[in-house]
Design a protein around this motif. Structure first.
Motif, PDB file in Angstrom:
ATOM      1  N   ALA A 162       0.848  -1.186   0.000  1.00  0.00           N
ATOM      2  CA  ALA A 162       0.000   0.000   0.000  1.00  0.00           C
ATOM      3  C   ALA A 162       0.881   1.233   0.000  1.00  0.00           C
ATOM      4  N   ASN A 163       0.467   2.237  -0.725  1.00  0.00           N
ATOM      5  CA  ASN A 163       1.162   3.515  -0.672  1.00  0.00           C
ATOM      6  C   ASN A 163       0.165   4.642  -0.904  1.00  0.00           C
ATOM      7  N   TYR A 164       0.555   5.805  -0.468  1.00  0.00           N
ATOM      8  CA  TYR A 164      -0.298   6.983  -0.593  1.00  0.00           C
ATOM      9  C   TYR A 164       0.609   8.171  -0.865  1.00  0.00           C
ATOM     10  N   ILE A 165       0.330   8.894  -1.915  1.00  0.00           N
ATOM     11  CA  ILE A 165       1.119  10.062  -2.296  1.00  0.00           C
ATOM     12  C   ILE A 165       0.238  11.285  -2.098  1.00  0.00           C
ATOM     13  N   PHE A 166       0.747  12.258  -1.341  1.00  0.00           N
ATOM     14  CA  PHE A 166      -0.047  13.457  -1.084  1.00  0.00           C
ATOM     15  C   PHE A 166       0.870  14.654  -0.885  1.00  0.00           C
ATOM     16  N   ASP A 167       0.276  15.818  -1.006  1.00  0.00           N
ATOM     17  CA  ASP A 167       0.984  17.081  -0.800  1.00  0.00           C
ATOM     18  C   ASP A 167       0.578  17.605   0.572  1.00  0.00           C
ATOM     19  N   ASP A 168       1.519  17.679   1.503  1.00  0.00           N
ATOM     20  CA  ASP A 168       1.195  18.130   2.857  1.00  0.00           C
ATOM     21  C   ASP A 168       1.534  19.595   3.101  1.00  0.00           C
ATOM     22  N   SER A 169       1.712  20.363   2.017  1.00  0.00           N
ATOM     23  CA  SER A 169       1.997  21.780   2.182  1.00  0.00           C
ATOM     24  C   SER A 169       0.726  22.529   2.598  1.00  0.00           C
ATOM     25  N   PRO A 170       0.851  23.728   3.159  1.00  0.00           N
ATOM     26  CA  PRO A 170      -0.325  24.480   3.591  1.00  0.00           C
ATOM     27  C   PRO A 170      -1.183  25.001   2.434  1.00  0.00           C
ATOM     28  N   THR A 171      -0.627  25.076   1.240  1.00  0.00           N
ATOM     29  CA  THR A 171      -1.355  25.554   0.071  1.00  0.00           C
ATOM     30  C   THR A 171      -1.763  24.364  -0.794  1.00  0.00           C
TER      31      THR A 171
ATOM     32  N   GLN B 102       4.544  19.816  -7.270  1.00  0.00           N
ATOM     33  CA  GLN B 102       3.315  20.597  -7.242  1.00  0.00           C
ATOM     34  C   GLN B 102       3.078  21.241  -8.602  1.00  0.00           C
ATOM     35  N   CYS B 103       1.811  21.465  -8.897  1.00  0.00           N
ATOM     36  CA  CYS B 103       1.459  22.152 -10.137  1.00  0.00           C
ATOM     37  C   CYS B 103       0.051  22.717 -10.001  1.00  0.00           C
ATOM     38  N   ARG B 104      -0.361  23.492 -10.954  1.00  0.00           N
ATOM     39  CA  ARG B 104      -1.704  24.073 -10.905  1.00  0.00           C
ATOM     40  C   ARG B 104      -2.763  23.028 -11.229  1.00  0.00           C
TER      41      ARG B 104
END
Length: 65
Positions: free
Chosen positions: A26-35, A46-48
């Motif tokens: 199992a894996n999970y990819i996410f962006d944990d930045s405040p924005t 990151q991208c738009r």
């Protein structure tokens, strides 16, 4: 052998769960930045407008070979 993918709205995170009789991954990819932003798959950044999908680019192929 079986697997399940998942992608959140706007392709901001994605995951994969796969298993056989002997193994499970199992894996999970996410962006944990405040924005909040989408994620491009390669190179992972990151991208738009994201193109991150659970089954076609990063999560599943990256771990399930």
């Amino acid at each position: 052998m079986a697997g399940k993918t998942g992608t959140t709205e706007s392709h901001r995170s994605s995951g994969f769960l796969g298993f056989t009789n002997q193994y499970a991954v199992a894996n999970y990819i996410f962006d944990d930045s405040p924005t909040l932003s989408g994620l491009y798959s390669y190179p992972l950044r990151q991208c738009r407008d994201g193109d991150l999908y659970g089954g076609t680019n990063r999560p599943a192929p990256g771990i399930w070979r």
